[in-house]
Write a protein that holds these residues in place. Structure first.
Motif, mmCIF file in Angstrom:
data_model
loop_
_atom_site.group_PDB
_atom_site.id
_atom_site.type_symbol
_atom_site.label_atom_id
_atom_site.label_comp_id
_atom_site.label_asym_id
_atom_site.label_seq_id
_atom_site.Cartn_x
_atom_site.Cartn_y
_atom_site.Cartn_z
ATOM 1 N N ALA A 222 0.856 -1.330 0.060
ATOM 2 C CA ALA A 222 0.109 -0.065 -0.040
ATOM 3 C C ALA A 222 0.773 1.284 -0.102
ATOM 4 N N LYS A 223 1.905 1.138 0.706
ATOM 5 C CA LYS A 223 2.939 2.260 0.715
ATOM 6 C C LYS A 223 3.514 2.498 -0.742
ATOM 7 N N ALA A 224 3.590 1.537 -1.537
ATOM 8 C CA ALA A 224 4.141 1.614 -2.767
ATOM 9 C C ALA A 224 3.320 2.292 -3.753
ATOM 10 N N ILE A 225 2.021 1.883 -3.554
ATOM 11 C CA ILE A 225 1.126 2.408 -4.382
ATOM 12 C C ILE A 225 0.836 4.129 -4.129
ATOM 13 N N ASN A 226 0.965 4.336 -2.828
ATOM 14 C CA ASN A 226 0.624 5.569 -2.624
ATOM 15 C C ASN A 226 1.913 6.529 -3.014
ATOM 16 N N ALA A 227 3.061 5.919 -2.816
ATOM 17 C CA ALA A 227 4.340 6.605 -3.090
ATOM 18 C C ALA A 227 4.113 6.908 -4.649
ATOM 19 N N ALA A 228 3.846 5.947 -5.540
ATOM 20 C CA ALA A 228 3.669 6.118 -6.961
ATOM 21 C C ALA A 228 2.659 7.388 -7.264
ATOM 22 N N LYS A 229 1.615 7.190 -6.485
ATOM 23 C CA LYS A 229 0.163 8.522 -6.708
ATOM 24 C C LYS A 229 0.982 9.747 -6.352
ATOM 25 N N MET A 230 1.618 9.729 -5.276
ATOM 26 C CA MET A 230 2.227 11.059 -4.829
ATOM 27 C C MET A 230 3.171 11.564 -5.932
ATOM 28 N N ALA A 231 3.983 10.690 -6.476
ATOM 29 C CA ALA A 231 4.973 11.285 -7.511
ATOM 30 C C ALA A 231 4.471 11.703 -8.937
ATOM 31 N N LEU A 232 3.231 10.730 -8.996
ATOM 32 C CA LEU A 232 2.778 11.177 -10.615
ATOM 33 C C LEU A 232 1.656 12.517 -10.237
ATOM 34 N N TRP A 233 1.332 12.993 -9.178
ATOM 35 C CA TRP A 233 0.846 14.163 -8.836
ATOM 36 C C TRP A 233 1.973 15.643 -8.914
ATOM 37 N N GLY A 234 3.210 14.854 -8.847
ATOM 38 C CA GLY A 234 4.260 16.048 -9.085
ATOM 39 C C GLY A 234 4.776 16.161 -10.304
ATOM 40 N N ASP A 235 6.068 17.062 -10.236
ATOM 41 C CA ASP A 235 6.578 16.968 -11.718
ATOM 42 C C ASP A 235 7.778 16.417 -11.851
ATOM 43 N N GLY A 236 8.093 15.381 -10.648
ATOM 44 C CA GLY A 236 9.437 14.929 -10.789
ATOM 45 C C GLY A 236 10.646 15.500 -9.868
ATOM 46 N N SER A 237 10.521 16.775 -9.710
ATOM 47 C CA SER A 237 11.426 17.299 -8.896
ATOM 48 C C SER A 237 11.266 17.227 -7.325
ATOM 49 N N HIS A 238 12.360 16.955 -6.717
ATOM 50 C CA HIS A 238 12.193 16.459 -5.215
ATOM 51 C C HIS A 238 13.526 17.036 -4.520
ATOM 52 N N ARG A 239 13.341 17.131 -3.329
ATOM 53 C CA ARG A 239 14.511 17.748 -2.538
ATOM 54 C C ARG A 239 15.661 16.618 -2.239
ATOM 55 N N VAL A 240 15.035 15.349 -1.850
ATOM 56 C CA VAL A 240 15.956 14.111 -1.586
ATOM 57 C C VAL A 240 15.940 13.187 -2.861
ATOM 58 N N SER A 241 17.056 12.851 -3.113
ATOM 59 C CA SER A 241 17.122 11.961 -4.307
ATOM 60 C C SER A 241 17.214 10.518 -3.803
ATOM 61 N N LEU A 242 16.855 9.717 -4.684
ATOM 62 C CA LEU A 242 16.963 8.162 -4.450
ATOM 63 C C LEU A 242 18.185 7.671 -3.861
ATOM 64 N N ASP A 243 19.427 8.080 -4.953
ATOM 65 C CA ASP A 243 20.756 7.894 -4.255
ATOM 66 C C ASP A 243 20.875 8.270 -2.803
ATOM 67 N N GLU A 244 20.489 9.546 -2.720
ATOM 68 C CA GLU A 244 20.775 9.750 -1.130
ATOM 69 C C GLU A 244 20.098 8.956 0.215
ATOM 70 N N VAL A 245 18.763 8.433 -0.254
ATOM 71 C CA VAL A 245 18.122 7.531 0.431
ATOM 72 C C VAL A 245 18.745 6.319 0.509
ATOM 73 N N ILE A 246 19.108 5.778 -0.606
ATOM 74 C CA ILE A 246 19.664 4.439 -0.506
ATOM 75 C C ILE A 246 21.119 4.462 0.391
ATOM 76 N N VAL A 247 21.661 5.496 0.209
ATOM 77 C CA VAL A 247 23.180 5.438 1.057
ATOM 78 C C VAL A 247 22.564 5.720 2.349
ATOM 79 N N THR A 248 21.593 6.478 2.923
ATOM 80 C CA THR A 248 21.062 6.558 4.206
ATOM 81 C C THR A 248 20.646 5.131 4.650
ATOM 82 N N MET A 249 19.958 4.451 3.828
ATOM 83 C CA MET A 249 19.524 3.029 4.237
ATOM 84 C C MET A 249 20.718 2.071 4.419
ATOM 85 N N ARG A 250 21.694 2.099 3.807
ATOM 86 C CA ARG A 250 22.945 1.455 3.959
ATOM 87 C C ARG A 250 23.746 1.838 5.320
#
Length: 475
Positions: free
Chosen positions: A422-450
């Protein structure tokens, strides 16, 4: 060979990719080595040492029995559940293992040496196999690490494997290790993320092989659900967790059927029940995984229900799918899995998908991120929106611990898949309502996870020594 979509989505048996599939694969490799190096006939004794997380939660994850099957020569992607039950019953009854399928050897689960407090330098999921002759002379020995998602690494070959990986990436048409590199390829070529992944896959397979392979992967996911919906009772292991999927399915068929359909129209999906259907698919897959059934690692067994559940949403509830042809539906499956695979590559390259290494954020978090990206792509998202969807999903799974009660992939694992879908579906819907620009990049989140995984106490990394595993009384 670089990590590809068919590495991230492989067929195996439950309940764990790192604790069942990986150990079985390592044991099978060791058994084959005994044949190739010519020592099999002289083997008189066998020793298996399990370290760290494998020893701590091995019984609940089926590690020991998986190793027995691997030592007999079975591979996780080929063995069927009926064969598993038959061979394990045979070993239990006779106390004899058919080493490499041909040499009878007295051996069983009780003979394995467990070292839960000993962590080998490379990874917490370590295992050593040693065979000796009648005089006690060691004929062959090897240490392997199960590093998540069914992937294994042999001790002493880590550097060579990394070098081979780097060399293979150089020859790929569109190599990438980070989301930034992936998005740059999209900008330069005008391709979507799924298409970049497809171009790289075409370096080793034809277009037809890729399509047929991915559709086969999805057919195994569907079969897993079908089997699970017919199995009732409680899950094995002693927690007495009741299977819910069959009852939920019967209720959903009644409540979401067309008003003029007496028996329930299974092809009709009332949109207001989308989350109930997503929950059902996730639960069904993970209940089957928990019972040792046949599943697709996506990218792990513990998180195997998330991608099938979100893909089910894409096929039944995404705009325009109600009257889609079978070919159009197949196109959605292929595009979804290629996109999810591309995001999975980023986690394998920069962090980990092993719960024993970084906690459940590496399993459920990665799968949720991959699923969000796949859904955003098939719903028409731009590469930047797809990357944003993946980032949102992981950002809100950071710090997720792996604390299975009794070392079983049941509580909280099964429900956690439904929540993450359900989180994944919500994340996709939130992203599709935006224009793709965002403050935190996927790479930064992956490194943070590590880095979060590195800082996380070992109690919360698939050892069953902390969290729910110690605060809930087992029945």
């Amino acid at each position: 060979m670089a990590v590809g979509v068919f590495d991230l989505f492989s067929i195996g048996i439950g309940p764990s990719s790192s604790h069942t599939v990986g150990p079985m694969r390592a044991a099978a490799v060791f058994a084959e080595e005994l044949k190739s190096c010519g020592v099999l006939a002289g083997v008189a004794s066998l020793r298996v040492d399990l370290y760290g997380s494998l020893a701590a939660t091995g019984h609940g994850h089926g590690t020991m029995t998986a190793i027995l099957l691997g030592l007999e020569g079975f591979h996780p992607e080929l063995i069927l559940p009926d064969e598993v039950e038959e061979r394990l019953a045979g070993i239990a009854e006779t106390g004899v293992l058919q080493l490499a399928g041909s040499v009878p050897l007295p051996y069983g689960v009780k003979d394995m040496v467990l070292r839960p407090l000993t962590i080998l330098p490379r990874h917490t999921n370590g295992m050593t196999f040693t065979v000796s002759d009648a005089e006690g002379v060691v004929l062959h020995a090897a240490t392997f690490f199960s590093v998540g998602g069914g992937f294994i690494v042999r001790e002493g070959e880590e550097d060579a494997a990394l070098q081979e990986l780097e060399e293979s990436k150089k020859v790929l048409p569109l190599p990438f290790r980070t989301a930034a590199e992936l998005l740059e390829h999209c900008r330069e070529t005008g391709l979507g993320i799924s298409e970049v992944m497809r171009v790289n896959e075409e370096d080793s397979r034809t277009v037809e092989e890729i399509r047929d392979g991915l559709l086969h992967i999805y057919s195994v996911m569907e079969s897993c659900v079908d089997v699970s919906l017919k199995r009732e009772g409680v899950l094995p292991g002693g927690l007495k967790v009741r299977r819910r999927a069959p009852d939920w399915y019967d209720r959903l068929k009644k409540e979401s059927s067309r008003p003029d359909s007496e028996g329930g129209d299974e092809d009709f999906h009332d949109p207001k029940y989308w989350q109930e259907w997503v929950n059902l698919i996730a639960l069904a897959v993970n209940e089957e995984n928990a019972s040792g059934g046949r599943v697709v690692t996506a990218p792990t067994n513990g998180a195997a229900g998330i991608i099938p559940a979100v893909l089910y949403y894409a096929l039944h509830f995404a705009p325009g799918m109600e009257n889609a042809s079978q070919e159009d539906r197949d196109d959605v499956v292929v595009k979804f899995l290629l996109t999810a695979g591309a995001i999975g590559v980023l986690y394998k390259e920069q962090a980990s998908i092993s719960g024993a290494e970084v906690g459940c954020q590496g399993e459920v978090g990665s799968a949720s991120s991959m699923a969000a990206a796949g859904l955003a792509e098939v719903m028409g998202g731009t590469p930047s929106q797809v990357e944003n969807a993946a980032e949102i999903a992981m950002e809100h799974n950071l710090g997720l611990t792996c604390d299975p009660i009794g070392g079983l992939v049941q509580v909280p694992c099964i429900e956690r898949n439904a929540i993450a879908a359900a989180k994944a579906i919500n994340a996709a819907k939130m992203a599709l309502w935006g224009d793709g620009s965002h403050r935190v990049s996927l790479d930064e989140v992956i490194v943070t996870m590590r880095e979060t995984g590195k800082d996380m106490s070992s109690k919360y990394k698939e050892t069953a020594m902390g969290g729910l595993a110690v605060n809930v009384v087992e029945c």
